[in-house]
Design a protein around this motif. Sequence first.
Motif, PDB file in Angstrom:
ATOM      1  N   ASP A   1       0.805  -1.221   0.000  1.00  7.91           N
ATOM      2  CA  ASP A   1       0.000   0.000   0.000  1.00  7.91           C
ATOM      3  C   ASP A   1       0.839   1.272   0.000  1.00  7.91           C
ATOM      4  O   ASP A   1       0.280   2.371   0.006  1.00  7.91           O
ATOM      5  N   ILE A   2       2.148   1.136  -0.019  1.00  5.51           N
ATOM      6  CA  ILE A   2       3.024   2.311   0.023  1.00  5.51           C
ATOM      7  C   ILE A   2       3.318   2.787  -1.394  1.00  5.51           C
ATOM      8  O   ILE A   2       3.860   2.044  -2.210  1.00  5.51           O
ATOM      9  N   GLY A   3       2.944   4.028  -1.687  1.00  6.36           N
ATOM     10  CA  GLY A   3       3.278   4.623  -2.969  1.00  6.36           C
ATOM     11  C   GLY A   3       2.357   4.256  -4.111  1.00  6.36           C
ATOM     12  O   GLY A   3       2.709   4.434  -5.277  1.00  6.36           O
ATOM     13  N   ARG A   4       1.154   3.759  -3.805  1.00  4.75           N
ATOM     14  CA  ARG A   4       0.218   3.459  -4.890  1.00  4.75           C
ATOM     15  C   ARG A   4      -0.136   4.740  -5.646  1.00  4.75           C
ATOM     16  O   ARG A   4      -0.324   5.804  -5.048  1.00  4.75           O
ATOM     17  N   ASP A   5      -0.233   4.626  -6.970  1.00  6.41           N
ATOM     18  CA  ASP A   5      -0.519   5.782  -7.819  1.00  6.41           C
ATOM     19  C   ASP A   5      -1.933   5.644  -8.370  1.00  6.41           C
ATOM     20  O   ASP A   5      -2.181   4.843  -9.270  1.00  6.41           O
TER      21      ASP A   5
ATOM     22  N   HIS B   1       9.573   7.620  -5.159  1.00  2.00           N
ATOM     23  CA  HIS B   1      10.717   8.420  -5.594  1.00  2.00           C
ATOM     24  C   HIS B   1      11.593   8.846  -4.420  1.00  2.00           C
ATOM     25  O   HIS B   1      11.128   8.967  -3.278  1.00  2.00           O
ATOM     26  N   LEU B   2      12.843   9.110  -4.721  1.00  2.00           N
ATOM     27  CA  LEU B   2      13.843   9.429  -3.710  1.00  2.00           C
ATOM     28  C   LEU B   2      13.447  10.635  -2.869  1.00  2.00           C
ATOM     29  O   LEU B   2      13.018  11.664  -3.396  1.00  2.00           O
ATOM     30  N   LEU B   3      13.594  10.500  -1.559  1.00  2.00           N
ATOM     31  CA  LEU B   3      13.449  11.577  -0.579  1.00  2.00           C
ATOM     32  C   LEU B   3      12.041  12.163  -0.509  1.00  2.00           C
ATOM     33  O   LEU B   3      11.871  13.308  -0.069  1.00  2.00           O
ATOM     34  N   ASP B   4      11.024  11.395  -0.932  1.00  2.00           N
ATOM     35  CA  ASP B   4       9.658  11.831  -0.682  1.00  2.00           C
ATOM     36  C   ASP B   4       9.088  11.023   0.491  1.00  2.00           C
ATOM     37  O   ASP B   4       9.790  10.201   1.098  1.00  2.00           O
ATOM     38  N   ALA B   5       7.834  11.254   0.823  1.00  2.00           N
ATOM     39  CA  ALA B   5       7.245  10.573   1.977  1.00  2.00           C
ATOM     40  C   ALA B   5       7.183   9.071   1.774  1.00  2.00           C
ATOM     41  O   ALA B   5       7.358   8.291   2.720  1.00  2.00           O
ATOM     42  N   THR B   6       6.939   8.659   0.540  1.00  2.00           N
ATOM     43  CA  THR B   6       6.908   7.230   0.227  1.00  2.00           C
ATOM     44  C   THR B   6       8.265   6.594   0.477  1.00  2.00           C
ATOM     45  O   THR B   6       8.370   5.500   1.043  1.00  2.00           O
ATOM     46  N   ASP B   7       9.312   7.289   0.055  1.00  2.00           N
ATOM     47  CA  ASP B   7      10.673   6.790   0.248  1.00  2.00           C
ATOM     48  C   ASP B   7      10.960   6.613   1.743  1.00  2.00           C
ATOM     49  O   ASP B   7      11.547   5.601   2.157  1.00  2.00           O
ATOM     50  N   ALA B   8      10.518   7.561   2.552  1.00  2.00           N
ATOM     51  CA  ALA B   8      10.745   7.459   3.992  1.00  2.00           C
ATOM     52  C   ALA B   8      10.033   6.230   4.570  1.00  2.00           C
ATOM     53  O   ALA B   8      10.588   5.516   5.418  1.00  2.00           O
ATOM     54  N   SER B   9       8.819   5.959   4.110  1.00  2.00           N
ATOM     55  CA  SER B   9       8.079   4.796   4.598  1.00  2.00           C
ATOM     56  C   SER B   9       8.759   3.494   4.191  1.00  2.00           C
ATOM     57  O   SER B   9       8.823   2.531   4.975  1.00  2.00           O
TER      58      SER B   9
ATOM     59  N   GLY C   1      21.002  -7.215  -2.880  1.00  2.00           N
ATOM     60  CA  GLY C   1      19.942  -6.230  -2.719  1.00  2.00           C
ATOM     61  C   GLY C   1      19.581  -5.600  -4.040  1.00  2.00           C
ATOM     62  O   GLY C   1      19.963  -6.085  -5.110  1.00  2.00           O
ATOM     63  N   SER C   2      18.853  -4.484  -3.968  1.00  2.00           N
ATOM     64  CA  SER C   2      18.375  -3.830  -5.182  1.00  2.00           C
ATOM     65  C   SER C   2      17.949  -2.414  -4.806  1.00  2.00           C
ATOM     66  O   SER C   2      18.671  -1.729  -4.101  1.00  2.00           O
ATOM     67  N   HIS C   3      16.763  -1.991  -5.222  1.00  2.00           N
ATOM     68  CA  HIS C   3      16.312  -0.618  -4.948  1.00  2.00           C
ATOM     69  C   HIS C   3      14.839  -0.626  -4.588  1.00  2.00           C
ATOM     70  O   HIS C   3      14.108  -1.578  -4.886  1.00  2.00           O
ATOM     71  N   LEU C   4      14.374   0.467  -3.967  1.00  2.00           N
ATOM     72  CA  LEU C   4      12.991   0.596  -3.536  1.00  2.00           C
ATOM     73  C   LEU C   4      12.201   1.616  -4.335  1.00  2.00           C
ATOM     74  O   LEU C   4      10.975   1.660  -4.245  1.00  2.00           O
ATOM     75  N   ASP C   5      12.860   2.453  -5.128  1.00  2.00           N
ATOM     76  CA  ASP C   5      12.165   3.460  -5.922  1.00  2.00           C
ATOM     77  C   ASP C   5      11.580   2.824  -7.181  1.00  2.00           C
ATOM     78  O   ASP C   5      11.893   1.683  -7.525  1.00  2.00           O
ATOM     79  N   SER C   6      10.740   3.584  -7.873  1.00  2.00           N
ATOM     80  CA  SER C   6      10.085   3.082  -9.079  1.00  2.00           C
ATOM     81  C   SER C   6      10.056   4.161 -10.149  1.00  2.00           C
ATOM     82  O   SER C   6      10.305   5.341  -9.879  1.00  2.00           O
ATOM     83  N   VAL C   7       9.710   3.757 -11.361  1.00  2.00           N
ATOM     84  CA  VAL C   7       9.313   4.726 -12.373  1.00  2.00           C
ATOM     85  C   VAL C   7       7.915   5.218 -12.030  1.00  2.00           C
ATOM     86  O   VAL C   7       7.216   4.608 -11.225  1.00  2.00           O
ATOM     87  N   PRO C   8       7.449   6.323 -12.617  1.00  2.00           N
ATOM     88  CA  PRO C   8       6.063   6.742 -12.370  1.00  2.00           C
ATOM     89  C   PRO C   8       5.090   5.664 -12.860  1.00  2.00           C
ATOM     90  O   PRO C   8       5.136   5.242 -14.015  1.00  2.00           O
TER      91      PRO C   8
END
Length: 405
Positions: free
Chosen positions: A12-16, A25-33, A72-79
């Motif tokens: 449920d984190i970062g649903r568009d 995206h980096l350094l937004d509220a979603t990234d913090a979660s 490991g990998s990454h947690l960010d996404s494309v739009p």
Amino acid sequence: MTVTDRLAEIADIGRDAERGGYSRHLLDATDASLRDWFRRSASALGLAVEEDGDANLWAWWGAPGDGAVATGSHLDSVPGGGAYDGPLGIAAAFEAVAQLQAEGFTPPRPVAVCAFAEEEGSRFGLPCLGTRLLTGAVEPAAALVRADAAGLTLEDAWRASGRDVAAVGPDPDRVARLAAFIELHVEQGRDLEDRGIPVSTASAIIPHGRWRLEITGEGNHAGTTTMDQRADPVVAAARAVLAVQEAARARPPARGTIGKVQVVPGGTNVIASRVVAWLDLRADHDEDVRALFDAVLAGARAGVEAEGCTLVVHEESFTSRVDFDAALTARVAAALRPEFGAVPSIPTGAGHDAGILSSVVPTAMLFVRNPTGVSHAPGEGARDADCEAGARALAATLRELAGAA
């Protein structure tokens, strides 16, 4: 837990709601979660978490030290991206550690689970930002001036998040600790589905370039300006898009895409004054990408000039071809053989942090089957059973690589 359970924790984190899928995206509220989830997951396994100066997260199994094996990998996404690109590699890494701990395995070498910052480059326009900064592949000053769509620079966002701008940049001591890096990733294609197998290793990442095209025309009234009096940059941009398609189709298996366009001022009854478009080109070898770009540029310039407009081009990034470490890949394949048999080693057209790290540490990748082949879109997927198979494959790999003192 399972990999599926771990991914469900962040579902449920970062649903568009507009695009579907996820926008993280980096350094937004979603990234913090997502970072909080990473820390909780690590803590539950007894792993100590640290963040380096480039906002990359490291969860250590054992004291950090020389000869470490990282995954490991990454947690960010494309739009509007999918649920698996990036997070699968982290969830599978935590699950692999959990499986090894349940076996009573204690690695003689330190093991690190990593979450690298801004792999997609969707906010500040530079893919693999965290690993490029970590390895010195990009100068901090050049990265910090990059701005997002709202005009906020990376430096401003960095300071607003409470991070130290002075700490941004290469970390050779950290890199020197690493003996190997393994990245598990959902396959971005359907090679494995067609082969009928759940996992594979990777042979190479084909080269990838990104350019920004700025097309300038003459803004005017849509109702009073006759068609023969226009210098319309939208029409010129359309001709550029067709030039990309024509050039790439003439050079299979090259790929060319314009997937992001900004029209200024963007009024319905206004002939635009400027269009900015972002060009993505990929092909088998560096020289193939450069030749493709030359062909695209020639076609785009002709189309732009035909509309009475001008074109300025900026290269935003270029990532050369990466051939993964053959000896390391062979060790990974051997570790997989008892359960999976002889797995193939396949190339990918997608960029990864593993590709950046390959310049400074032996690096390999594991792919997990994607039944549709769709990626960077909400339809991206992986079967639950294949995600669990990926975690077992990664556990076998870590047992092999970290099990020798």
